[in-house]
Design a protein around this motif. Structure first.
Motif, PDB file in Angstrom:
ATOM      1  N   LEU A 135       0.861  -1.184   0.000  1.00 41.40           N
ATOM      2  CA  LEU A 135       0.000   0.000   0.000  1.00 41.40           C
ATOM      3  C   LEU A 135       0.896   1.233   0.000  1.00 41.40           C
ATOM      4  O   LEU A 135       1.876   1.289   0.758  1.00 41.40           O
ATOM      5  CB  LEU A 135      -0.877   0.040   1.254  1.00 41.40           C
ATOM      6  CG  LEU A 135      -2.247  -0.632   1.250  1.00 41.40           C
ATOM      7  CD1 LEU A 135      -2.897  -0.456   2.616  1.00 41.40           C
ATOM      8  CD2 LEU A 135      -3.154  -0.045   0.170  1.00 41.40           C
ATOM      9  N   PHE A 136       0.541   2.208  -0.838  1.00 35.07           N
ATOM     10  CA  PHE A 136       1.263   3.485  -0.858  1.00 35.07           C
ATOM     11  C   PHE A 136       0.265   4.569  -0.493  1.00 35.07           C
ATOM     12  O   PHE A 136      -0.767   4.729  -1.145  1.00 35.07           O
ATOM     13  CB  PHE A 136       1.852   3.739  -2.246  1.00 35.07           C
ATOM     14  CG  PHE A 136       2.541   5.075  -2.377  1.00 35.07           C
ATOM     15  CD1 PHE A 136       3.714   5.328  -1.693  1.00 35.07           C
ATOM     16  CD2 PHE A 136       1.999   6.083  -3.166  1.00 35.07           C
ATOM     17  CE1 PHE A 136       4.349   6.553  -1.794  1.00 35.07           C
ATOM     18  CE2 PHE A 136       2.623   7.314  -3.274  1.00 35.07           C
ATOM     19  CZ  PHE A 136       3.802   7.554  -2.589  1.00 35.07           C
ATOM     20  N   LEU A 137       0.565   5.311   0.586  1.00 33.86           N
ATOM     21  CA  LEU A 137      -0.330   6.359   1.070  1.00 33.86           C
ATOM     22  C   LEU A 137       0.426   7.672   1.163  1.00 33.86           C
ATOM     23  O   LEU A 137       1.642   7.691   1.420  1.00 33.86           O
ATOM     24  CB  LEU A 137      -0.901   6.006   2.447  1.00 33.86           C
ATOM     25  CG  LEU A 137      -1.652   4.674   2.576  1.00 33.86           C
ATOM     26  CD1 LEU A 137      -0.709   3.595   3.090  1.00 33.86           C
ATOM     27  CD2 LEU A 137      -2.851   4.804   3.511  1.00 33.86           C
ATOM     28  N   ALA A 138      -0.285   8.782   0.983  1.00 36.44           N
ATOM     29  CA  ALA A 138       0.362  10.094   1.082  1.00 36.44           C
ATOM     30  C   ALA A 138      -0.655  11.150   1.486  1.00 36.44           C
ATOM     31  O   ALA A 138      -1.855  11.010   1.237  1.00 36.44           O
ATOM     32  CB  ALA A 138       1.013  10.473  -0.250  1.00 36.44           C
ATOM     33  N   ARG A 139      -0.130  12.199   2.117  1.00 30.13           N
ATOM     34  CA  ARG A 139      -0.932  13.372   2.510  1.00 30.13           C
ATOM     35  C   ARG A 139      -0.324  14.598   1.850  1.00 30.13           C
ATOM     36  O   ARG A 139       0.891  14.701   1.694  1.00 30.13           O
ATOM     37  CB  ARG A 139      -0.910  13.513   4.035  1.00 30.13           C
ATOM     38  CG  ARG A 139      -1.833  14.596   4.576  1.00 30.13           C
ATOM     39  CD  ARG A 139      -1.738  14.669   6.094  1.00 30.13           C
ATOM     40  NE  ARG A 139      -2.640  15.683   6.645  1.00 30.13           N
ATOM     41  CZ  ARG A 139      -2.561  16.160   7.874  1.00 30.13           C
ATOM     42  NH1 ARG A 139      -1.631  15.689   8.709  1.00 30.13           N
ATOM     43  NH2 ARG A 139      -3.403  17.091   8.297  1.00 30.13           N
ATOM     44  N   ASP A 140      -1.167  15.546   1.464  1.00 30.46           N
ATOM     45  CA  ASP A 140      -0.693  16.700   0.695  1.00 30.46           C
ATOM     46  C   ASP A 140       0.330  17.535   1.457  1.00 30.46           C
ATOM     47  O   ASP A 140       0.504  17.409   2.671  1.00 30.46           O
ATOM     48  CB  ASP A 140      -1.867  17.576   0.241  1.00 30.46           C
ATOM     49  CG  ASP A 140      -2.599  18.241   1.393  1.00 30.46           C
ATOM     50  OD1 ASP A 140      -2.065  19.195   1.983  1.00 30.46           O
ATOM     51  OD2 ASP A 140      -3.732  17.819   1.696  1.00 30.46           O
ATOM     52  N   HIS A 141       1.018  18.394   0.715  1.00 26.80           N
ATOM     53  CA  HIS A 141       2.152  19.163   1.240  1.00 26.80           C
ATOM     54  C   HIS A 141       1.774  20.028   2.438  1.00 26.80           C
ATOM     55  O   HIS A 141       2.571  20.193   3.363  1.00 26.80           O
ATOM     56  CB  HIS A 141       2.735  20.034   0.120  1.00 26.80           C
ATOM     57  CG  HIS A 141       1.727  20.902  -0.551  1.00 26.80           C
ATOM     58  ND1 HIS A 141       0.776  20.413  -1.416  1.00 26.80           N
ATOM     59  CD2 HIS A 141       1.508  22.223  -0.470  1.00 26.80           C
ATOM     60  CE1 HIS A 141       0.016  21.409  -1.840  1.00 26.80           C
ATOM     61  NE2 HIS A 141       0.430  22.516  -1.278  1.00 26.80           N
ATOM     62  N   ALA A 142       0.585  20.610   2.441  1.00 30.20           N
ATOM     63  CA  ALA A 142       0.200  21.508   3.533  1.00 30.20           C
ATOM     64  C   ALA A 142      -0.559  20.800   4.644  1.00 30.20           C
ATOM     65  O   ALA A 142      -0.691  21.339   5.743  1.00 30.20           O
ATOM     66  CB  ALA A 142      -0.646  22.665   2.993  1.00 30.20           C
ATOM     67  N   GLY A 143      -1.061  19.604   4.372  1.00 27.78           N
ATOM     68  CA  GLY A 143      -1.830  18.896   5.389  1.00 27.78           C
ATOM     69  C   GLY A 143      -3.292  19.274   5.406  1.00 27.78           C
ATOM     70  O   GLY A 143      -3.941  19.228   6.458  1.00 27.78           O
ATOM     71  N   ILE A 144      -3.846  19.654   4.254  1.00 27.62           N
ATOM     72  CA  ILE A 144      -5.255  20.057   4.183  1.00 27.62           C
ATOM     73  C   ILE A 144      -6.160  18.855   4.389  1.00 27.62           C
ATOM     74  O   ILE A 144      -7.164  18.921   5.099  1.00 27.62           O
ATOM     75  CB  ILE A 144      -5.546  20.732   2.828  1.00 27.62           C
ATOM     76  CG1 ILE A 144      -4.683  21.985   2.666  1.00 27.62           C
ATOM     77  CG2 ILE A 144      -7.025  21.077   2.711  1.00 27.62           C
ATOM     78  CD1 ILE A 144      -4.679  22.558   1.261  1.00 27.62           C
ATOM     79  N   ALA A 145      -5.826  17.741   3.757  1.00 26.07           N
ATOM     80  CA  ALA A 145      -6.613  16.510   3.888  1.00 26.07           C
ATOM     81  C   ALA A 145      -6.014  15.640   4.983  1.00 26.07           C
ATOM     82  O   ALA A 145      -4.819  15.348   4.961  1.00 26.07           O
ATOM     83  CB  ALA A 145      -6.639  15.756   2.561  1.00 26.07           C
ATOM     84  N   PRO A 146      -6.795  15.188   5.943  1.00 25.91           N
ATOM     85  CA  PRO A 146      -6.247  14.372   7.040  1.00 25.91           C
ATOM     86  C   PRO A 146      -6.109  12.911   6.644  1.00 25.91           C
ATOM     87  O   PRO A 146      -6.796  12.422   5.738  1.00 25.91           O
ATOM     88  CB  PRO A 146      -7.302  14.530   8.142  1.00 25.91           C
ATOM     89  CG  PRO A 146      -8.580  14.749   7.392  1.00 25.91           C
ATOM     90  CD  PRO A 146      -8.223  15.508   6.139  1.00 25.91           C
ATOM     91  N   LEU A 147      -5.214  12.203   7.333  1.00 23.88           N
ATOM     92  CA  LEU A 147      -5.051  10.770   7.127  1.00 23.88           C
ATOM     93  C   LEU A 147      -4.494  10.159   8.416  1.00 23.88           C
ATOM     94  O   LEU A 147      -3.424  10.564   8.893  1.00 23.88           O
ATOM     95  CB  LEU A 147      -4.107  10.480   5.960  1.00 23.88           C
ATOM     96  CG  LEU A 147      -3.970   9.001   5.561  1.00 23.88           C
ATOM     97  CD1 LEU A 147      -5.321   8.434   5.130  1.00 23.88           C
ATOM     98  CD2 LEU A 147      -2.953   8.843   4.449  1.00 23.88           C
ATOM     99  N   TYR A 148      -5.224   9.187   8.964  1.00 30.33           N
ATOM    100  CA  TYR A 148      -4.850   8.542  10.221  1.00 30.33           C
ATOM    101  C   TYR A 148      -4.598   7.055   9.988  1.00 30.33           C
ATOM    102  O   TYR A 148      -5.181   6.449   9.088  1.00 30.33           O
ATOM    103  CB  TYR A 148      -5.966   8.718  11.255  1.00 30.33           C
ATOM    104  CG  TYR A 148      -6.235  10.159  11.569  1.00 30.33           C
ATOM    105  CD1 TYR A 148      -5.462  10.847  12.499  1.00 30.33           C
ATOM    106  CD2 TYR A 148      -7.239  10.859  10.907  1.00 30.33           C
ATOM    107  CE1 TYR A 148      -5.689  12.186  12.769  1.00 30.33           C
ATOM    108  CE2 TYR A 148      -7.477  12.197  11.174  1.00 30.33           C
ATOM    109  CZ  TYR A 148      -6.696  12.860  12.097  1.00 30.33           C
ATOM    110  OH  TYR A 148      -6.915  14.187  12.356  1.00 30.33           O
TER     111      TYR A 148
END
Length: 625
Positions: A135-148
């Protein structure tokens, strides 16, 4: 944006059952009321809830690649998707939808993790690569979209909100004491910490590679990297100050136009300040009138409706205003905590709930906001302090000063760097708030015991750049964009978009000389230059006025049974986190006639206690025994 959830089973662990995946996505229905989708393959479960904004009929997820070896769920928007689509089509890729996020899938097929360097957007996604078994996961550069995410019982489990993870069997419901300590100490939680023990928040600009054998590898692909003082002095040929203002206006204009692309109505928030006014003016230039939304506090000294109406009239927006009172705070506090998933030090998240509800009631599914300008262009009072070359004065107590420098060296890698408060003194003060057992074990969960930022991004930078990096990392990404922005908008199925956080605007802010951020024109001088002719002078030259709402003294004066119960000595003692006698003293102080809290100089500690009590209730978290 939308909501994503899923898992990967390690080794011989049984895959997540379909009914569990359905529960995980069902609790995210507010993030995506328009459609749901699920995929289970090779021990991987991918779930999706859709808020349809682009290609309303054809953008269903999970999406699979052309040969079936890659599958994806993505929460977010890719604002340069048209350019990326043309690139990928020229390479021979065939698109099945007109949805913007499909470019992520095909870029991964071609470039793997390197695709992140091409994306300009706000996103959190998970790609299942069947060929590599990862699995490859990523969060945007500024952190606008959350991911836990978390690992438990032979599974890696992830989601857009923590409540989705809690639906997976084996994920415990326990308080993270260091998370609580962060909320009492910093502007808010700091990734990867959350309020739930064992559950991590992926940091902004970070990615994860999760292998089926149980390995979870996290790495950074982007960070806000200001030039050092030496680099700034040697930076290229001289430019006129005016050219920077012109360039910022052009970059923001492009950022606004790309964020107005949608197949559903888009509007914007008007706070009465410079940043939202400039975004509103550029929105008006981009096309037909759109809806604008604001909050009014009738009869209160914090009311900014005069400036909101002035700007709405100037640009001809379809303006909507919601009146807000202390009753609105009390009536929305539980829902606010349910969605923010953390206690708070301010009540203004309840205002944000009203704003997004107002937008949704008028059929608007996405809104533009001016968030990010203050952190990037020197918009807070502390930047004036830094620009004057001043440093925090010593107390005159050599031991106290030495202890404070030790804390700063640990936090920032620089004993002379003052940010927000004197942390050693605050540690002593807040320790008195904890129950006796926690007070004695504070060393075990003290958030000041370890660094919370990358020291390399502070070393050698001018003071103003250091403050900007800390504000961006500690205030913006994990507080203003997460519990205040994403959560309060999507609680009412509305997506918030941020032109000031466009990657090109971030690069501009990173390389703009500090003398153009804070100077004789005050804070955000280059933003004021960009706004000339677009925003009325009354707004451009206003004194900085941070958006705020009434605090705990107002709530206490309403004498509400549920507030009194949450703060009662019996309940506080039973929960075991705070000292009942100290909470009682705070209540008495806030109930004094005329009692109030300075919005910038005093911490509303009692509101943290109150909203933490709500958190324990709504998430069924145990007391500390």
């Amino acid at each position: 944006m939308c909501g994503i959830a899923g898992s990967m089973a390690f080794g011989s662990a049984r895959p997540t059952p379909p009914e569990v995946l359905e529960r995980m996505t069902a609790v995210l229905a507010h993030r995506g009321p328009d459609a749901a989708g699920h995929l289970l393959q090779d021990g991987v479960a991918l779930g999706f809830r859709r808020l349809s904004l682009v290609d309303l009929e054809g953008g269903a997820q999970p999406m699979t690649g052309e040969d079936g070896t890659v599958a994806m769920v993505c929460n977010g928007e890719i604002f340069n998707h048209r350019e990326l689509r043309a690139l990928l089509e020229a390479r021979g890729h065939r698109f099945r939808t007109g949805c913007d996020v499909e470019v992520v899938l095909h870029l991964y097929e071609d470039e793997g993790p390197a695709l992140l360097d091409r994306l300009n957007g706000q996103f959190a996604f998970a790609v299942h690569d069947r060929r590599r078994g990862l699995l490859f996961l990523a969060r945007d550069h500024a952190g606008i979209a959350p991911l836990y995410y978390t690992t438990t019982g032979g599974h890696f489990v992830f989601g857009s909100e923590i409540k989705a993870l809690l639906e997976h069997p084996g994920v415990p419901r326990e308080v993270d004491l260091t998370g609580l300590d962060q909320v009492l100490t910093f502007p808010g939680l700091v990734s990867p910490r959350t309020m739930f023990r064992g559950i991590r928040s992926l940091k902004n600009g970070h990615r994860l590679i999760v292998s089926s054998d149980g390995r979870v590898e996290e790495s950074a692909y982007w960070d806000l990297d200001y030039p050092t003082a030496d680099q700034e002095r040697a930076d290229g040929p001289p430019r006129s100050d005016e050219s920077y203002g012109e360039q910022l206006r052009e970059l923001l204009d492009r950022a606004v136009r790309s964020r107005l692309r949608a197949d559903a109505p888009v509007g914007f928030y008007l706070s009465g300040g410079l940043d939202s006014a400039l975004i509103g003016a550029l929105t008006a230039q981009a096309g037909p009138p759109v809806h604008s939304f604001s909050i009014a506090f009738p009869g209160a000294d914090i009311d900014e409706s005069r400036y909101q109406r002035l700007m709405a009239s100037r640009i001809g927006s379809l303006h909507h205003e919601a009146e807000f009172t202390e009753d609105d705070i009390a009536g929305r506090l539980h829902r606010m905590v349910l969605h923010s998933e953390c206690p708070v030090r301010e009540t203004y998240n309840t205002c944000s709930l009203v704003l997004s509800s107002l937008a949704r009631s008028h059929g608007v599914k996405a809104v533009l906001s001016g968030e990010g300008s203050d952190e990037l262009f020197g918009g807070y009072l502390g930047y004036r302090f830094d620009a004057g070359g001043r440093t925090a004065s010593a107390t005159g107590d050599p031991l106290e000063d030495a202890l404070e420098e030790d804390v700063r060296a640990r936090l920032w890698g620089d004993p002379s760097l003052f940010y927000e408060r004197r942390y050693h003194a605050w540690r002593e003060a807040k320790s008195g708030l904890y129950a006796d057992a926690l007070r004695k074990s504070l060393d075990e969960f003290d958030c000041l015991a370890h660094p919370v930022v990358d020291h390399r991004r502070l070393a050698g930078r001018p003071r103003l750049s250091q403050r900007s990096y800390l504000d961006f990392t500690l205030r913006l990404s994990d507080h203003l964009l997460t519990d205040h922005g994403d959560r309060m908008a999507l609680a009412n199925s509305v997506e918030a978009r941020y032109p000031f956080l466009d990657r090109d605007v971030l690069d501009f802010a990173r390389t703009t000389p500090n003398r153009l951020k804070v100077n004789a024109l005050g804070e955000k001088a280059v933003v004021k230059q960009a706004a000339r002719g677009l925003v009325p002078p009354e707004i451009v030259h206003r004194e900085k006025y941070g958006f705020r709402a009434p605090g705990s003294p107002g709530l206490l004066r309403r004498d509400l049974d549920w507030v009194n119960d949450l703060l009662s000595p019996a309940r506080i003692a039973r929960q075991g986190y705070f000292d009942p006698a100290v909470v009682e003293r705070l209540r008495a102080e806030h109930l004094r006639e005329g009692a109030d809290l300075h919005p910038h100089l005093e911490d509303d500690v009692l509101l943290v206690v109150l909203t933490f009590g709500i958190l324990l209730d709504v998430f069924r978290l145990p007391g500390h025994l």
